[in-house]
Design a protein around this motif. Structure first.
Motif, mmCIF file in Angstrom:
data_model
loop_
_atom_site.group_PDB
_atom_site.id
_atom_site.type_symbol
_atom_site.label_atom_id
_atom_site.label_comp_id
_atom_site.label_asym_id
_atom_site.label_seq_id
_atom_site.Cartn_x
_atom_site.Cartn_y
_atom_site.Cartn_z
ATOM 1 N N ASP A 1 -8.460 -0.340 10.938
ATOM 2 C CA ASP A 1 -9.150 0.594 11.841
ATOM 3 C C ASP A 1 -10.189 -0.161 12.666
ATOM 4 O OD1 ASP A 1 -7.693 2.695 10.859
ATOM 5 O OD2 ASP A 1 -9.295 3.535 9.617
ATOM 6 N N SER B 1 -2.079 0.522 7.759
ATOM 7 C CA SER B 1 -3.261 0.113 6.994
ATOM 8 C C SER B 1 -4.573 0.591 7.602
ATOM 9 C CB SER B 1 -3.299 -1.412 6.864
ATOM 10 O OG SER B 1 -4.463 -1.811 6.167
ATOM 11 N N LYS B 2 -5.354 1.307 6.807
ATOM 12 C CA LYS B 2 -6.681 1.762 7.242
ATOM 13 C C LYS B 2 -7.651 0.585 7.356
ATOM 14 C CE LYS B 2 -6.447 6.519 5.450
ATOM 15 N NZ LYS B 2 -5.016 6.501 5.093
ATOM 16 N N LYS B 3 -7.324 -0.520 6.723
ATOM 17 C CA LYS B 3 -8.180 -1.709 6.810
ATOM 18 C C LYS B 3 -8.238 -2.268 8.237
ATOM 19 C CE LYS B 3 -7.423 -3.192 2.021
ATOM 20 N NZ LYS B 3 -6.896 -4.278 1.138
ATOM 21 N N SER C 1 0.821 -1.209 0.000
ATOM 22 C CA SER C 1 0.000 0.000 0.000
ATOM 23 C C SER C 1 0.860 1.266 0.000
ATOM 24 C CB SER C 1 -0.904 0.002 1.232
ATOM 25 O OG SER C 1 -1.564 1.249 1.353
ATOM 26 N N GLU D 1 -0.370 4.111 1.240
ATOM 27 C CA GLU D 1 -1.050 4.979 2.204
ATOM 28 C C GLU D 1 -0.048 5.889 2.910
ATOM 29 O OE1 GLU D 1 -4.228 2.877 4.620
ATOM 30 O OE2 GLU D 1 -3.388 1.166 3.532
#
Length: 325
Positions: free
Chosen positions: A280, A276-278, A40, A42
């Motif tokens: 959250d 990783s925002k996944k 990623s 990000e």
């Protein structure tokens, strides 16, 4: 043509060597085929990351990556001069000038308290706290300045105390993350609740024990913080060629050098759990090779984890005036 007879010793030696070589090849293939990578792009702009032990190895690669993503980084370093050199190198390499080095010796409760006091005075938030620092000794039995076995003091009690002292700031920073670096070696060790300061135990085995302690700490911490927006994630970097294995004897050193992950590969799961925002809202989970993995049942014993927590409070000499979790 003259033939020379092969002795039983020669035959046995050849057979053992063949087994070792075959085993090393199998380990190499397995390790390299299971390496997880975080692809990623990000960003971490506006995020403050506090990481312990970033002067080399996995911690250094983690800092390098997060700096490229724009994070503001606080390096907690026992060797402050080396920390400053690493900081200057990464700042030059990444163009990120927001990297700070602060003195921290996790084996000393006084140092942990002084470090925490400074963070509370100077920082408004911590978005990610990474408990990365660790130590392992092959044979030298050492005590910390507090009379605690050195491996335990550095790998468990130091992070345990630091988390308590920073918990109010972390709550103010929520949503935020606490990342605890453990190891797959937790599977071969057990925490003895009747001996939580094992001064006479073989030091290198205690490294494995403290990796189990890291998992137990992480699970109980996640449980106690379930009603907050603080996520607790436990990471297994995988078998990585770092300073911890620099004194491994032959022929195991061949496997370390040629088959183990390099530091960049070992840092991938730490980076993923930090970025990783996944993830959250995810808490109390264990990650290996950038994938969630189920923990062994023995380490998820809630009764034992609670007792271990309470005994750790005593070992860290937490005061009534200290924050509680």
């Amino acid at each position: 043509m003259e033939f020379f007879p092969i002795s039983i010793f020669q035959l046995l030696f050849t057979s053992i060597l063949s087994v070792i070589v075959t085993g090393l090849i199998c380990v190499h293939i397995w390790l390299k085929s299971t390496v997880g990578k975080f692809y990623s792009n990000e960003r971490m702009d506006g995020k403050t990351v506090l990481i312990t032990g970033g002067n080399n190895g996995i911690g250094l690669e983690t800092i390098r990556d997060l700096a490229r993503r724009g994070a503001r980084i606080i390096m907690a370093s026992r060797k402050i001069d080396l920390g400053n050199q690493v900081r200057d190198s990464i700042m030059k390499e990444t163009g990120n000038g927001n990297i700070i080095v602060k003195k921290l010796d996790l084996s000393s409760q006084k140092s942990v308290r002084e470090f925490a006091d400074e963070i509370l005075r100077t920082e408004k938030k911590i978005d990610v706290l990474i408990h990365n620092a660790g130590c392992a000794s092959t044979s030298n039995k050492k005590k910390s300045v507090d009379g605690i076995e050195m491996t335990y003091a550095t790998n468990h009690y130091g992070p345990f105390l630091l988390t308590h002292l920073l918990i109010d700031l972390l709550k103010k920073s929520a949503p935020c993350r606490i990342i605890i670096i453990s190891s797959a070696y937790y599977k071969i060790a057990n925490v003895d609740l009747s001996n939580l300061n094992p001064l006479d135990t073989f030091p290198f085995f205690l490294y494995y024990v403290t990796k189990t302690a890291n998992v137990m700490f992480g699970l109980e911490l996640a449980k106690r913080l379930k009603d907050t927006k603080i996520s607790v994630l436990i990471v297994n970097p995988g078998m990585t060629n770092t300073d911890i294995f620099k004194k491994v004897p032959f022929p195991l050193n061949l496997a370390v050098k040629h088959s183990f992950k390099n530091a960049w590969e070992g840092a991938q799961t730490t980076i993923m759990t930090a970025v990783s925002k996944k993830l959250d809202g995810v808490t109390g989970k264990y990650y290996s090779d950038c994938r969630q993995e189920e923990l062994k049942s023995f380490v998820k014993n809630e009764v034992k984890n609670k007792i271990f927590w309470e005994e750790s409070v005593k070992m860290c000499r937490l005061r009534h005036s200290d924050p509680t979790i």
